[in-house]
Design a protein around this motif. Sequence first.
Motif, PDB file in Angstrom:
ATOM      1  N   GLY A 166       0.601  -1.172   0.132  1.00 22.27           N
ATOM      2  CA  GLY A 166      -0.073  -0.094   0.023  1.00 22.27           C
ATOM      3  C   GLY A 166       0.878   1.280   0.026  1.00 22.27           C
ATOM      4  O   GLY A 166       2.015   1.155  -0.319  1.00 22.27           O
ATOM      5  N   ASP A 167       0.249   2.464   0.193  1.00 25.74           N
ATOM      6  CA  ASP A 167       0.925   3.645   0.235  1.00 25.74           C
ATOM      7  C   ASP A 167       0.199   4.455   1.206  1.00 25.74           C
ATOM      8  O   ASP A 167      -0.628   4.105   2.188  1.00 25.74           O
ATOM      9  CB  ASP A 167       0.618   4.249  -1.082  1.00 25.74           C
ATOM     10  CG  ASP A 167      -0.784   4.855  -1.357  1.00 25.74           C
ATOM     11  OD1 ASP A 167      -1.658   4.401  -0.591  1.00 25.74           O
ATOM     12  OD2 ASP A 167      -1.387   5.140  -2.641  1.00 25.74           O
ATOM     13  N   ASN A 169      -1.856   6.456   1.696  1.00 25.29           N
ATOM     14  CA  ASN A 169      -3.307   6.780   1.366  1.00 25.29           C
ATOM     15  C   ASN A 169      -4.034   5.431   2.164  1.00 25.29           C
ATOM     16  O   ASN A 169      -4.952   5.855   2.790  1.00 25.29           O
ATOM     17  CB  ASN A 169      -3.535   6.560  -0.160  1.00 25.29           C
ATOM     18  CG  ASN A 169      -5.399   6.951  -0.463  1.00 25.29           C
ATOM     19  OD1 ASN A 169      -5.742   7.685   0.676  1.00 25.29           O
ATOM     20  ND2 ASN A 169      -5.660   6.298  -1.443  1.00 25.29           N
ATOM     21  N   CYS A 170      -3.716   4.254   1.771  1.00 22.90           N
ATOM     22  CA  CYS A 170      -4.252   3.226   2.348  1.00 22.90           C
ATOM     23  C   CYS A 170      -3.617   2.240   3.597  1.00 22.90           C
ATOM     24  O   CYS A 170      -4.092   1.627   4.306  1.00 22.90           O
ATOM     25  CB  CYS A 170      -4.669   2.298   1.392  1.00 22.90           C
ATOM     26  SG  CYS A 170      -2.990   1.692   0.371  1.00 22.90           S
ATOM     27  N   CYS A 227      -6.046   0.639  -1.360  1.00 21.12           N
ATOM     28  CA  CYS A 227      -6.886   1.495  -2.118  1.00 21.12           C
ATOM     29  C   CYS A 227      -6.804   1.090  -3.846  1.00 21.12           C
ATOM     30  O   CYS A 227      -5.985   0.212  -4.104  1.00 21.12           O
ATOM     31  CB  CYS A 227      -6.355   3.082  -1.918  1.00 21.12           C
ATOM     32  SG  CYS A 227      -4.936   3.181  -2.662  1.00 21.12           S
ATOM     33  N   CYS A 230      -3.424   1.522  -5.661  1.00 26.90           N
ATOM     34  CA  CYS A 230      -2.471   0.507  -5.139  1.00 26.90           C
ATOM     35  C   CYS A 230      -3.025  -0.870  -5.846  1.00 26.90           C
ATOM     36  O   CYS A 230      -1.918  -1.515  -6.129  1.00 26.90           O
ATOM     37  CB  CYS A 230      -2.479   0.233  -3.534  1.00 26.90           C
ATOM     38  SG  CYS A 230      -1.563   1.742  -2.794  1.00 26.90           S
TER      39      CYS A 230
HETATM   40 ZN   LIG Z   1      -3.089   2.735  -1.644  1.00 32.32          ZN
END
Ligand SMILES: [Zn+2]
Length: 423
Positions: A166-167, A169-170, A227, A230
């Motif tokens: 993930g990143d 964001n998630c 997300c 991703c």
């Molecule tokens: Zn993500």
Amino acid sequence: MIKGVKGAPDILPEESGKWQALEAVARDVLDRYGYGEIRTPAFEHTELFVRGIGEGTDIVEKEMYTFEDRGGESLTLRPEATASLMRAYMEHNLGAKNSLVKFYLIGPMFRHERPQSGRFRQFHQIDAEAVGSPGPAVDAEVVALLHHLLDAWGLQGISLHLNSIGDPNCRPAYRQAFVDYAEAHRSGLCPDCHVRLTKNPLRILDCKVQACQQIVAGAPTIAAYLCAPCRDHFATVRRLLDGLKIGHTVNERLVRGLDYYTRTTFEFLNPALGSQNAVAGGGRYDGLVEEIGGPPTPAIGFAIGEERILASLAAGQVRQEAPSYTGVYVATAGAEAFPAAFDLVQTLRRYGLRAAVDLEGRSLKGQLRQANKDRCRYSVILGSDELARGEATLKDMVSGEQRAVPLGEVVDRLTRLPEREFV
Ligand SMILES: [Zn+2]
Ligand SMILES: [Zn+2]
């Protein structure tokens, strides 16, 4: 007698050929993929590694060789390459010429680990990084490159584990779910993991303690939290690898604990190596450059442990080639022939041949014995009688055949002789 430092072995002349061959293959393959070599110093400012590897990691907390130099600066021997490479990337503004920069480093790394099988205090890595693009095609090419390299070395039985973590964001939602789970199982975790739980909870996933591994087995996994961007990224990486017929297993436990890691992570495992079975691994780290004071810079890379590769090859998984006979031994009968032999050897070396001469005043018999030991393909025998006649004796060390040759033709013959043929 003063001995070498434990965990920092010498590589002796009879072993260094394997290292050279390993690295020559790596340079060749990396070059084909457009990677250029970079050499950075073995030490850096300590702060680079504290920020680039991360406080709360075992490396920074327990394993770094950190010292104050005579100017009072805190310096550290590099425990890994990526932070140094990103430092150099920024310092020399390498991104200005190319939007995607690919480079590699080969060299020793230093960690104060407890010496045990497969772990060294000075060990060697081949490190490759592709900097500047966030796209999944770069991830797929990096994995394909590593796959190609392991194949070129002749490694077999290696499996590829792949995951997306993930990143920004998630990942926070996943991290929270994991922390909630770990808190609920706190009493079963080892003391180290209690510390990790507050400092760096996802590191619990890497814990080698069995009780912790059992708890981790029931923990929530990242897949459900990714997300849409991703998920798409990961799906594209996998599709591209499928297209190249590079088999892989999705391993949701393959999670890097540090926040600057994003999306793709991968590891190549050799089950034959036992507990230290990862021969190479890497991942995307889009947040690292910012962490060490640079602009947002997407990047992905991998590190290969050279000792682990050599151990894998030594485990009998690759065919050994018979050692071949090459080069020329210039032997002398009588000390008065030595200056001519000494000169001939230098000439042969300038013409590109491996050539040896006796420097210890041994008998002709002793010299020819050495020629065999050195696996020389030919010997040239110079004696005072022959020199007086303007001749030398050329001997094929494999067949034993020998014949007289005009002295003036020796170099010409030897440089033109095919390795297998004589006369
Ligand atoms: Zn993500
Ligand atoms: Zn633990």
